[in-house]
Design an enzyme around this catalytic site. Structure first.
Site, short mmCIF file in Angstrom:
data_model
loop_
_atom_site.label_atom_id
_atom_site.label_comp_id
_atom_site.label_asym_id
_atom_site.label_seq_id
_atom_site.Cartn_x
_atom_site.Cartn_y
_atom_site.Cartn_z
CB CYS A 169 -0.05 -4.09 -97.45
SG CYS A 169 -0.08 -2.92 -96.07
N PRO A 170 -3.46 -4.37 -96.57
CG PRO A 170 -4.52 -4.88 -94.56
CD PRO A 170 -3.42 -5.34 -95.44
#
Length: 309
Positions: free
Chosen positions: A167-168
């Protein structure tokens, strides 16, 4: 499933090349391995992924929360003539914001379950005392022995145990050790967004019924623009985080990570009840600490990991 040729390319063994071909064609077995063997030493150290995209997304996340804090405080609550309304909603909003940002930090700075890098050496594999014909999977990218249900992350450049996805927005993988904090982050952001939309709706009604110059310390055009931006942000993140929260809970209850669902991997691990799966992520036993980002989950007895051999 990988073909025998492909699987043989990514394994280390205790016999010659001919032994690899024959063992790959045999039915798979599994050797129980202590969790300590595949726990990265970085689990006790500071964990931070130096990824430009992830760092920018994490900063944007905090800025959006601070923007919502600014509008809620200076446009909605402080100008309100109802002191009780301001105190109650201000306390609730700030508490949820604090818990959301704390969950974000824990999800970002917690080792998600990285497998020790470069442990697939000849000496180490020999120390496992494999029986003739047995093989262990080795990741060709980070040169680590891959336990069951581990996947390599190209951003973290490590194999992660029970990796769900990278997840950025938290600049980290969501894996075995930090899934609780990611779930709490999505839950608290969704609650903040819902609470914000309710306050914006009430404030619009209040401003329409009263003089716009009295319902905000800003000019009427600035007030409308700020409220519309806040409404758009709240609606967008309510939908996004609610979907993520739901998919994470479904993944936990079914004990199947996002990658395993995407790849439709064959289930080779023991099936447990949904409640047991929840406790495996949030800790044993159930308590209010499940909702605290400051509490490290007690997973009970360490799970025995397996190398596919």
């Amino acid at each position: 499933m990988k073909s025998p040729v492909h699987r043989c390319r990514d394994v280390e063994h205790s016999r010659g090349q001919a032994g690899v071909v024959s063992s790959c064609l045999q039915a798979e077995q599994r050797i129980p391995i202590s969790k300590d063997v595949i726990t990265s030493s970085s689990a006790s150290a500071t964990w931070f992924i130096r990824d430009a995209c992830g760092i920018i997304c994490a900063i944007i996340t905090w800025l959006l929360v601070f923007f919502a804090e600014f509008v809620v405080l200076f446009v909605i609550l402080l100008p309100s003539q109802n002191l009780t309304y301001s105190i109650v909603n201000g306390s609730l909003f700030n508490t949820l914001s604090f818990l959301a940002l704390a969950s974000h930090l824990r999800a970002m700075f917690t080792d998600p379950g990285a497998v020790p890098k470069g442990n697939a050496t000849k000496e180490y594999i020999e120390s496992l005392q494999l029986k003739p014909g047995q093989v262990v999977y080795k990741c060709p990218k980070c040169c680590s022995i891959k336990p069951d249900r581990a996947h390599h992350c190209s951003v973290c450049k490590r194999c992660i145990r029970k990796m769900d996805h990278h997840c950025p927005w938290v600049n980290n993988c969501v894996g075995e050790n930090n899934q609780k904090y990611f779930v709490l982050f999505t839950m608290y952001i969704a609650l903040i967004s819902l609470h914000t939309l309710v306050m914006v709706a009430f404030h619009f009604l209040y401003c329409f019924e009263d003089d716009w110059t009295k319902c905000s310390s800003f000019s009427p055009p600035a007030t409308v623009i700020l409220l519309i931006l806040l409404c758009f942000e709240g609606l967008l993140f309510l939908i996004f985080t609610s979907v993520m929260f739901g998919t994470q809970l479904h993944s936990i209850c079914t004990d199947e990570t996002g990658i395993e669902q995407l790849k439709k991997e064959e289930r080779r691990w023991a099936k447990k009840t949904k409640w047991m799966n929840m406790k495996a992520v949030f800790g044993h036993p159930f308590s209010l600490l499940w909702f605290s980002p400051f509490s490290t989950p007690d997973h009970g007895k360490a799970e025995t990991y397996q190398y596919v051999v």
